[in-house]
Every structure is written in C-alpha cells, then in structure tokens.
Scaffold this active site. Structure first.
Site, PDB file in Angstrom:
ATOM      1  N   ASP A   9     -12.378   5.028   3.264  1.00  0.00           N
ATOM      2  CA  ASP A   9     -11.861   4.384   2.506  1.00  0.00           C
ATOM      3  C   ASP A   9     -11.291   3.321   3.026  1.00  0.00           C
ATOM      4  O   ASP A   9     -11.295   2.937   4.172  1.00  0.00           O
ATOM      5  CB  ASP A   9     -10.087   5.514   2.692  1.00  0.00           C
ATOM      6  CG  ASP A   9      -9.125   4.757   1.650  1.00  0.00           C
ATOM      7  OD1 ASP A   9      -9.435   4.355   0.236  1.00  0.00           O
ATOM      8  OD2 ASP A   9      -7.450   4.798   1.954  1.00  0.00           O
ATOM      9  N   LEU A  10     -10.425   2.345   2.394  1.00  0.00           N
ATOM     10  CA  LEU A  10     -10.154   1.272   3.219  1.00  0.00           C
ATOM     11  C   LEU A  10      -8.656   0.617   4.046  1.00  0.00           C
ATOM     12  O   LEU A  10      -7.858   1.272   4.498  1.00  0.00           O
ATOM     13  CB  LEU A  10     -10.349  -0.426   1.952  1.00  0.00           C
ATOM     14  CG  LEU A  10     -10.092  -1.691   2.869  1.00  0.00           C
ATOM     15  CD1 LEU A  10     -10.976  -1.867   4.204  1.00  0.00           C
ATOM     16  CD2 LEU A  10      -9.852  -2.480   1.811  1.00  0.00           C
ATOM     17  N   ASP A  11      -7.904   1.087   2.742  1.00  0.00           N
ATOM     18  CA  ASP A  11      -6.537   0.508   3.018  1.00  0.00           C
ATOM     19  C   ASP A  11      -5.665   1.592   3.449  1.00  0.00           C
ATOM     20  O   ASP A  11      -6.198   2.927   3.237  1.00  0.00           O
ATOM     21  CB  ASP A  11      -5.606   0.711   1.928  1.00  0.00           C
ATOM     22  CG  ASP A  11      -6.105  -0.942   0.754  1.00  0.00           C
ATOM     23  OD1 ASP A  11      -6.035  -1.960   1.513  1.00  0.00           O
ATOM     24  OD2 ASP A  11      -6.522  -0.792  -0.160  1.00  0.00           O
ATOM     25  N   THR A  17      -3.449  -2.139   5.769  1.00  0.00           N
ATOM     26  CA  THR A  17      -2.712  -2.852   4.029  1.00  0.00           C
ATOM     27  C   THR A  17      -2.043  -2.731   3.331  1.00  0.00           C
ATOM     28  O   THR A  17      -1.452  -2.646   2.874  1.00  0.00           O
ATOM     29  CB  THR A  17      -3.902  -3.718   3.195  1.00  0.00           C
ATOM     30  OG1 THR A  17      -4.816  -2.203   3.159  1.00  0.00           O
ATOM     31  CG2 THR A  17      -4.834  -4.262   3.733  1.00  0.00           C
ATOM     32  N   LYS A  45      -0.074   5.863  -2.410  1.00  0.00           N
ATOM     33  CA  LYS A  45      -1.669   5.868  -2.278  1.00  0.00           C
ATOM     34  C   LYS A  45      -2.852   6.333  -2.834  1.00  0.00           C
ATOM     35  O   LYS A  45      -2.613   7.281  -3.048  1.00  0.00           O
ATOM     36  CB  LYS A  45      -1.856   6.481  -0.678  1.00  0.00           C
ATOM     37  CG  LYS A  45      -0.698   5.539   0.100  1.00  0.00           C
ATOM     38  CD  LYS A  45      -0.018   6.077   1.579  1.00  0.00           C
ATOM     39  CE  LYS A  45       0.765   5.463   3.059  1.00  0.00           C
ATOM     40  NZ  LYS A  45       0.452   6.429   3.758  1.00  0.00           N
ATOM     41  N   GLY A  46      -4.363   5.437  -2.351  1.00  0.00           N
ATOM     42  CA  GLY A  46      -4.799   6.062  -2.632  1.00  0.00           C
ATOM     43  C   GLY A  46      -4.826   5.832  -4.337  1.00  0.00           C
ATOM     44  O   GLY A  46      -6.164   5.666  -4.917  1.00  0.00           O
ATOM     45  N   ARG A  49      -4.233   0.031  -9.218  1.00  0.00           N
ATOM     46  CA  ARG A  49      -3.548  -0.948  -9.327  1.00  0.00           C
ATOM     47  C   ARG A  49      -2.787  -0.052 -10.564  1.00  0.00           C
ATOM     48  O   ARG A  49      -1.075  -0.682 -10.612  1.00  0.00           O
ATOM     49  CB  ARG A  49      -3.641  -1.666  -9.760  1.00  0.00           C
ATOM     50  CG  ARG A  49      -2.373  -2.341  -9.522  1.00  0.00           C
ATOM     51  CD  ARG A  49      -3.563  -4.676  -9.644  1.00  0.00           C
ATOM     52  NE  ARG A  49      -4.342  -4.796  -8.690  1.00  0.00           N
ATOM     53  CZ  ARG A  49      -5.520  -5.285  -8.481  1.00  0.00           C
ATOM     54  NH1 ARG A  49      -5.059  -6.293  -9.141  1.00  0.00           N
ATOM     55  NH2 ARG A  49      -6.520  -5.549  -7.416  1.00  0.00           N
ATOM     56  N   SER A 114     -13.139   2.675  -1.844  1.00  0.00           N
ATOM     57  CA  SER A 114     -11.802   2.393  -2.193  1.00  0.00           C
ATOM     58  C   SER A 114     -11.277   2.174  -3.075  1.00  0.00           C
ATOM     59  O   SER A 114     -12.306   1.411  -4.800  1.00  0.00           O
ATOM     60  CB  SER A 114     -12.124   1.045  -1.412  1.00  0.00           C
ATOM     61  OG  SER A 114     -10.372  -0.064  -1.317  1.00  0.00           O
ATOM     62  N   ALA A 115     -10.479   1.756  -3.383  1.00  0.00           N
ATOM     63  CA  ALA A 115      -9.613   1.592  -5.723  1.00  0.00           C
ATOM     64  C   ALA A 115      -9.587   0.338  -5.404  1.00  0.00           C
ATOM     65  O   ALA A 115      -9.362   0.045  -6.397  1.00  0.00           O
ATOM     66  CB  ALA A 115      -8.753   2.662  -5.484  1.00  0.00           C
ATOM     67  N   SER A 116      -8.990  -0.004  -4.099  1.00  0.00           N
ATOM     68  CA  SER A 116      -9.450  -1.634  -4.354  1.00  0.00           C
ATOM     69  C   SER A 116      -9.710  -2.702  -5.162  1.00  0.00           C
ATOM     70  O   SER A 116     -10.927  -2.445  -4.770  1.00  0.00           O
ATOM     71  CB  SER A 116      -8.952  -2.036  -2.857  1.00  0.00           C
ATOM     72  OG  SER A 116      -8.364  -3.922  -2.811  1.00  0.00           O
ATOM     73  N   ASN A 118      -9.663  -5.623  -4.717  1.00  0.00           N
ATOM     74  CA  ASN A 118      -9.497  -6.586  -3.686  1.00  0.00           C
ATOM     75  C   ASN A 118     -10.492  -6.897  -1.992  1.00  0.00           C
ATOM     76  O   ASN A 118     -10.280  -6.924  -1.078  1.00  0.00           O
ATOM     77  CB  ASN A 118      -7.808  -6.885  -3.239  1.00  0.00           C
ATOM     78  CG  ASN A 118      -7.534  -7.283  -3.563  1.00  0.00           C
ATOM     79  OD1 ASN A 118      -7.358  -8.492  -4.591  1.00  0.00           O
ATOM     80  ND2 ASN A 118      -6.193  -7.136  -4.650  1.00  0.00           N
ATOM     81  N   LYS A 145      -9.245   7.881  -8.178  1.00  0.00           N
ATOM     82  CA  LYS A 145      -8.968   8.998  -7.117  1.00  0.00           C
ATOM     83  C   LYS A 145      -8.043   9.410  -7.681  1.00  0.00           C
ATOM     84  O   LYS A 145      -7.065   8.809  -8.540  1.00  0.00           O
ATOM     85  CB  LYS A 145      -8.639   8.212  -6.328  1.00  0.00           C
ATOM     86  CG  LYS A 145      -9.769   7.941  -5.121  1.00  0.00           C
ATOM     87  CD  LYS A 145      -9.372   6.992  -3.718  1.00  0.00           C
ATOM     88  CE  LYS A 145     -10.341   6.467  -3.346  1.00  0.00           C
ATOM     89  NZ  LYS A 145     -10.348   5.780  -2.097  1.00  0.00           N
ATOM     90  N   GLU A 169     -10.150   9.552   4.652  1.00  0.00           N
ATOM     91  CA  GLU A 169      -8.677   9.189   4.058  1.00  0.00           C
ATOM     92  C   GLU A 169      -7.913   9.380   4.408  1.00  0.00           C
ATOM     93  O   GLU A 169      -7.519  10.083   5.157  1.00  0.00           O
ATOM     94  CB  GLU A 169      -9.200   9.699   2.726  1.00  0.00           C
ATOM     95  CG  GLU A 169      -9.907   9.510   1.349  1.00  0.00           C
ATOM     96  CD  GLU A 169      -9.067   8.202   0.581  1.00  0.00           C
ATOM     97  OE1 GLU A 169      -7.927   7.736   1.037  1.00  0.00           O
ATOM     98  OE2 GLU A 169      -9.344   7.871  -0.161  1.00  0.00           O
ATOM     99  N   ASP A 170      -6.789   8.299   3.779  1.00  0.00           N
ATOM    100  CA  ASP A 170      -5.517   8.505   4.384  1.00  0.00           C
ATOM    101  C   ASP A 170      -4.395   8.715   3.093  1.00  0.00           C
ATOM    102  O   ASP A 170      -3.324   9.078   3.286  1.00  0.00           O
ATOM    103  CB  ASP A 170      -4.661   7.250   4.958  1.00  0.00           C
ATOM    104  CG  ASP A 170      -4.384   6.018   3.494  1.00  0.00           C
ATOM    105  OD1 ASP A 170      -5.198   5.766   2.921  1.00  0.00           O
ATOM    106  OD2 ASP A 170      -3.670   5.734   3.988  1.00  0.00           O
TER     107      ASP A 170
HETATM  108  C1  BG6 Z   1      -5.915   1.929  -3.018  1.00  0.00           C
HETATM  109  C2  BG6 Z   1      -4.070   1.525  -2.399  1.00  0.00           C
HETATM  110  O1  BG6 Z   1      -6.462   1.217  -1.569  1.00  0.00           O
HETATM  111  O2  BG6 Z   1      -5.755   0.555  -3.625  1.00  0.00           O
HETATM  112  C3  BG6 Z   1      -3.442   1.935  -2.789  1.00  0.00           C
HETATM  113  O3  BG6 Z   1      -4.201   2.646  -1.744  1.00  0.00           O
HETATM  114  C4  BG6 Z   1      -3.862   0.606  -4.752  1.00  0.00           C
HETATM  115  O4  BG6 Z   1      -2.343   1.844  -2.695  1.00  0.00           O
HETATM  116  C5  BG6 Z   1      -5.238   0.470  -4.680  1.00  0.00           C
HETATM  117  O5  BG6 Z   1      -3.057   0.306  -5.480  1.00  0.00           O
HETATM  118  C6  BG6 Z   1      -5.573  -0.211  -6.259  1.00  0.00           C
HETATM  119  O6  BG6 Z   1      -5.514  -1.605  -4.916  1.00  0.00           O
HETATM  120  P1  BG6 Z   1      -5.936  -3.096  -5.797  1.00  0.00           P
HETATM  121  O7  BG6 Z   1      -6.120  -4.660  -4.071  1.00  0.00           O
HETATM  122  O8  BG6 Z   1      -6.907  -2.802  -6.445  1.00  0.00           O
HETATM  123  O9  BG6 Z   1      -4.493  -3.567  -6.168  1.00  0.00           O
HETATM  124 MG    MG Z   2      -6.167   4.413   1.910  1.00  0.00          MG
END
Ligand code: BG6
Ligand code: MG
Length: 223
Positions: A9-11, A17, A45-46, A49, A114-116, A118, A145, A169-170
């Site tokens: 996982d990233l964040d 972050t 977390k995880g 958005r 990662s769910a992000s 970014n 997730k 994973e966190d």
């Molecule tokens: C996850 C974070 O990795 O990504 C969440 O733990 C976050 O807090 C999710 O909402 C989505 O991230 P982003 O960068 O696309 O807004």
């Molecule tokens: Mg995370």
C-alpha cells in the site's frame, strides 16, 4: 528459487501521507459543519476519495447535490496536492527503502496496490517509482478496498498466484482486502487497530530480515 509477490500500500506504508489526507478531510468537513474523531479518521484510511466523502456526509447526517459532491472532492484533492507538492524522499517511512532493496536483490516481485489516484506522482516525488515492477492505483480499479480487486490486479501483473502474494497495509480496509484475496496480510501500525492481519509490525524497523526470508522460502505462511 523461491519467488513471491510483495504488494505495498502507499499512504501510511511507504510514505507518511495519512496525516495530509486527514488534514485535508478535516478542513473540508469543517466547511460543511461536520467534525470527525480520530477513530472515524481511522475508518477513512485505505478508503477511496468518493467513499471517504460519502462516509463523512453520513457521519454528519448531510446530503449534497451531485455537483456539490464533485466540487468538494476536487477541493479536498487540491488541498491535499498542496501538501504533497512539497514532499521529498525524507518522507519515506523508516526502513521502507531498505526492505524494497532487499526484495529487489532477492529477485522478488514488487507491486504497489493503492486506493490513491495520486500514487504515481507521489512515488516520483520520493524517487521510488522505479523500484516497482507494477503499479495499481485508484485509477485502475472499479471497486475500492476492502474489495480485493486492487491486490488481485497487482498479483496478475506480477504473474503470481494470489496465495503467493504478501500485502503490507496500514488500514483495516486494506487488511480485509488482502485477506479476502487470500494473500498474507501484514499490518503496519497498531495491533489494536489491525488485529485482522496475519502479522503486525509497528513499522518496518520492527520487521526482522529473517521474517522476510522465511516468507520467501515458504517457512512462514498465511495464518
Ligand atoms: C488511500 C488513503 O491510500 O487513498 C485514503 O489511505 C485516500 O485516505 C485514498 O482517501 C484515495 O486517495 P486520493 O489520493 O486518490 O485522494
Ligand atoms: Mg494506507
């Protein structure tokens, strides 16, 4: 030779972050008159958005038009981007680079899950992008997730069976996703929060190299 797939996982696992997501959500929630606790933040977390904003609205008993919803999501992201814009390699969490280098030297598969949305710019900022053989992020999945989709795609891209993969994973949602995918789940954080994980370490400095070696050799398996 033993080969496994390690999915990170990233964040909150690779970079710290989680604190920036929290600050950005808290600021946004305040503008719509919603306050949320640390425990509620743990549940974000995880989580994607979209689902995060849905949860915040639910906690605050608020409803929004589709247009306002979309606007608030981009506002949150703009605010979040202003924090990550300043990021550099000093924000890589302790021993992450050491573990990645050990896995690379041991010829293991390494993916990001990662769910992000970014994820790629963040990995570029901290100069870790080239360490990953595969990147799966919020732009690649239909289901967030705790659905296992993100990790199953990661395994596929690594050419590994899910049962030969290990997830770091966190978040509770991420640990559940790894478990549903039938992968070894390693929680990085607090035992009280991540108790569903197969193994838990406070951070990577607490994870002995022999532990990774035994996972690679198959001496340590899913619990
Ligand atoms: C996850 C974070 O990795 O990504 C969440 O733990 C976050 O807090 C999710 O909402 C989505 O991230 P982003 O960068 O696309 O807004
Ligand atoms: Mg995370």
């Amino acid at each position: 030779m033993h080969k496994k797939g390690f999915i990170f996982d990233l964040d909150g696992v690779i970079v710290d972050t989680a604190k920036y997501h929290f600050l950005a959500w808290k600021k946004l929630a305040k503008t719509i008159g919603v306050d949320f606790s640390e425990a509620q933040n743990e549940q974000l977390k995880g989580v994607s958005r979209v689902s995060s904003l849905e949860k915040i609205l639910e906690w605050g008993n608020k409803t929004l038009s589709d247009e306002d919803f979309t606007n608030l999501m981009s506002k949150k992201n703009e605010d979040y981007l202003s924090y990550i814009h300043k990021m550099n390699a000093s924000e890589i969490l302790p021993d992450v680079s050491k573990v990645l280098d050990f896995l690379i030297n041991s010829k293991q598969g390494i993916a990001l899950g990662s769910a992000s949305k970014n994820a790629t710019p963040i990995l570029k900022k901290v100069h870790l992008l080239e360490k990953f053989e595969a990147i799966v992020d919020g732009n690649d999945v239909a289901k967030a997730k705790p659905d296992p989709e993100v990790f199953l795609i990661g395994a596929k891209l690594l050419g590994m069976n899910p049962e030969d993969c290990i997830v770091f994973e966190d978040s509770v949602a991420g640990v559940q996703a790894a478990n549903t995918a039938n992968m070894i789940s390693i929680g990085i954080g607090e035992k009280s929060v991540l108790h569903e994980a197969d193994f838990i370490f406070k951070d990577f400095t607490e994870m002995p190299q022999e532990f990774i070696e035994q996972i690679i050799s198959g001496q340590i398996n899913k619990q």
